[in-house]
Design a protein around this motif. Sequence first.
Motif, mmCIF file in Angstrom:
data_model
loop_
_atom_site.group_PDB
_atom_site.id
_atom_site.type_symbol
_atom_site.label_atom_id
_atom_site.label_comp_id
_atom_site.label_asym_id
_atom_site.label_seq_id
_atom_site.Cartn_x
_atom_site.Cartn_y
_atom_site.Cartn_z
ATOM 1 N N UNK A 222 0.787 -1.098 0.016
ATOM 2 C CA UNK A 222 -0.097 -0.078 -0.030
ATOM 3 C C UNK A 222 1.057 1.204 -0.218
ATOM 4 N N UNK A 223 1.157 1.744 -1.057
ATOM 5 C CA UNK A 223 2.189 2.817 -1.291
ATOM 6 C C UNK A 223 1.580 3.941 -0.593
ATOM 7 N N UNK A 224 0.401 4.353 -0.698
ATOM 8 C CA UNK A 224 -0.202 5.779 -0.301
ATOM 9 C C UNK A 224 -0.174 5.713 1.554
ATOM 10 N N UNK A 225 -0.490 4.472 1.801
ATOM 11 C CA UNK A 225 -0.454 4.323 3.551
ATOM 12 C C UNK A 225 0.988 4.391 3.876
ATOM 13 N N UNK A 226 2.107 3.744 3.176
ATOM 14 C CA UNK A 226 3.322 4.147 3.535
ATOM 15 C C UNK A 226 3.703 5.411 3.426
ATOM 16 N N UNK A 227 3.316 6.116 2.182
ATOM 17 C CA UNK A 227 3.708 7.573 2.032
ATOM 18 C C UNK A 227 3.238 8.412 3.247
ATOM 19 N N UNK A 228 1.969 8.154 3.818
ATOM 20 C CA UNK A 228 1.352 8.827 4.757
ATOM 21 C C UNK A 228 2.162 8.711 5.928
ATOM 22 N N UNK A 229 2.689 7.486 6.255
ATOM 23 C CA UNK A 229 3.630 7.351 7.690
ATOM 24 C C UNK A 229 4.990 7.838 7.506
ATOM 25 N N UNK A 230 5.641 8.015 6.258
ATOM 26 C CA UNK A 230 6.498 8.534 6.123
ATOM 27 C C UNK A 230 6.437 10.160 6.383
ATOM 28 N N UNK A 231 5.371 10.730 6.037
ATOM 29 C CA UNK A 231 5.295 11.981 6.278
ATOM 30 C C UNK A 231 4.999 12.173 7.669
ATOM 31 N N UNK A 232 4.259 11.656 8.422
ATOM 32 C CA UNK A 232 4.287 11.444 9.790
ATOM 33 C C UNK A 232 5.646 11.545 10.618
ATOM 34 N N UNK A 233 6.356 10.615 10.044
ATOM 35 C CA UNK A 233 7.866 10.894 10.606
ATOM 36 C C UNK A 233 8.691 11.620 10.300
ATOM 37 N N UNK A 234 8.557 12.405 9.067
ATOM 38 C CA UNK A 234 9.276 13.517 8.790
ATOM 39 C C UNK A 234 8.916 14.874 9.392
ATOM 40 N N UNK A 235 7.492 14.922 9.471
ATOM 41 C CA UNK A 235 7.136 16.086 10.246
ATOM 42 C C UNK A 235 7.335 16.017 11.647
ATOM 43 N N UNK A 236 7.473 14.803 12.177
ATOM 44 C CA UNK A 236 7.441 14.671 13.650
ATOM 45 C C UNK A 236 8.797 14.734 14.122
ATOM 46 N N UNK A 237 9.751 15.132 13.060
ATOM 47 C CA UNK A 237 11.087 15.138 13.570
ATOM 48 C C UNK A 237 11.872 13.800 13.469
ATOM 49 N N UNK A 238 11.489 12.776 13.234
ATOM 50 C CA UNK A 238 12.083 11.466 13.273
ATOM 51 C C UNK A 238 13.387 11.659 12.644
ATOM 52 N N UNK A 239 14.528 10.995 13.174
ATOM 53 C CA UNK A 239 15.789 10.864 12.470
ATOM 54 C C UNK A 239 15.786 10.530 11.373
ATOM 55 N N UNK A 240 15.997 11.031 10.147
ATOM 56 C CA UNK A 240 15.928 10.598 8.874
ATOM 57 C C UNK A 240 16.669 8.969 8.625
ATOM 58 N N UNK A 241 17.840 9.053 9.292
ATOM 59 C CA UNK A 241 18.751 8.020 9.322
ATOM 60 C C UNK A 241 18.028 6.784 9.839
#
Length: 467
Positions: A294-313
């Motif tokens: 599910x590429x769309x759900x995966x993209x949503x969770x990626x966005x949540x991590x990026x916006x929340x300040x998750x370490x990109x590494x």
Amino acid sequence: MDAPGLFELAEPPDSSGSGSLGTGPASGDEPLAVRMRPHTLDELVGQDHLLTPGSPLRQVVEGGQPMSVILWGPPGSGKTTIAHLVARSDDRRFRAMSALNSGVKDVRAAIEEARRVRRTGGPQTILFIDEVHRFTKTQQDSLLSAVEDRTITLLAATTENPYFSVVAPLVSRCVLLTLRELGDTDVAAVIDRALEDPRGLGKAVELTDEARDHLIRTAAGDARKALTALEAAAASRIHGSAGTAERAEAEGDPRITVAVVEAAIDTAAVRYDRDGDGHYDVASAFIKSLRGSDVDAAMHYLARMVVAGEDPRFIARRLVIFASEDVGMADPTALQTATAAATAVERIGLPEARINLAQAVVHLATAPKSNAVITAIDEAIGDVRSGKIGPVPPDLRDAHYKGSAELGHGAAYVYPHDDPLGVVPQRYAPDVVAGHDYYRPTRHGDEAAIADRLEKLRRIVRKRADD
């Protein structure tokens, strides 16, 4: 006049470019991150492992035995702050250079000037080079002799692993000091000091607990980022620099709320705890969405991590693991894409690297899936740990040393390249696991062709010569 790209931190900025790193004496209107730079090593947060009595860092800052040092650490961990502390010394001459806008000519000019000052009885010169990993090999090599004979004492800063980004001869001539990424407690201490200290906000505003947590989370271990966001939020309260509605709300109210922080740094507050259940829940949902294609759900969770300040590494590491664990040989190029995204994260960083991560997410989510690779290695490891470790067949043993022939090593080994097919009947595995199929390919994607080829390969390899 200084050479281009050079400046002396102990002097006021001049037209030679000395203001390029935000140095010079304080004028009172510098950014909050500049005003709050520590005045002593004891004010440096998060690097206690480098502050023991007599440590190399203390010797460099306090003017002990001269030694060249490479400071390696993530953004906002204190590398430039250490340079400023060194620059405050009265008994040394401090020069600085940014690898972004300096060349070999600038390096040589700094070295010649240091040599001239030393010959005339002047003080020792410390040359600070920011982002030294951006220097070419030639530029780095131009420092070697001057560091070797102590014409200069080098203080270099880098966010990249020096063993890969700095030439080996220069690394060997320096003491490597690794700065740690600041933890949430460290960032909190920086924020609290800025709120209280007269150099900072001097109690002009109040930060709610929720807003404080949000600042810490979005800073992601970067003290400079935290102070920049705090200053922007405080400005909307002190000067009413936000919109009309925000000014009306702020009038007579010194409190900085999450809403104020969001408006100031244009980042939505996402309920996501980097160290708590939310962190693991979102990361788990991210991986399961990729696995479920599910590429769309995966993209949503990626966005949540990026916006929340998750370490990109962290995100990049998960993608690299996923590429082998859940895609594997069904699409061998998936690992290349994930690894490339991880490299981009290290070299570019956010916000631009979000695009590289998103490309990897699209590739991995839409790729055919197979867990045959991880199943194979884990099953093989299980057998080894259970004691299935037979002797290496004599024909495969090393036959290059004297006396190996008498032991029968390699006597009947058949060189596959001598066969027209490139594959020959031969015993490779120990008897205890001979004939066991660890790798069992699926019929998904490229692995279907691999499955067909593997069936033929096993049939030939496992056929004994006397059959």
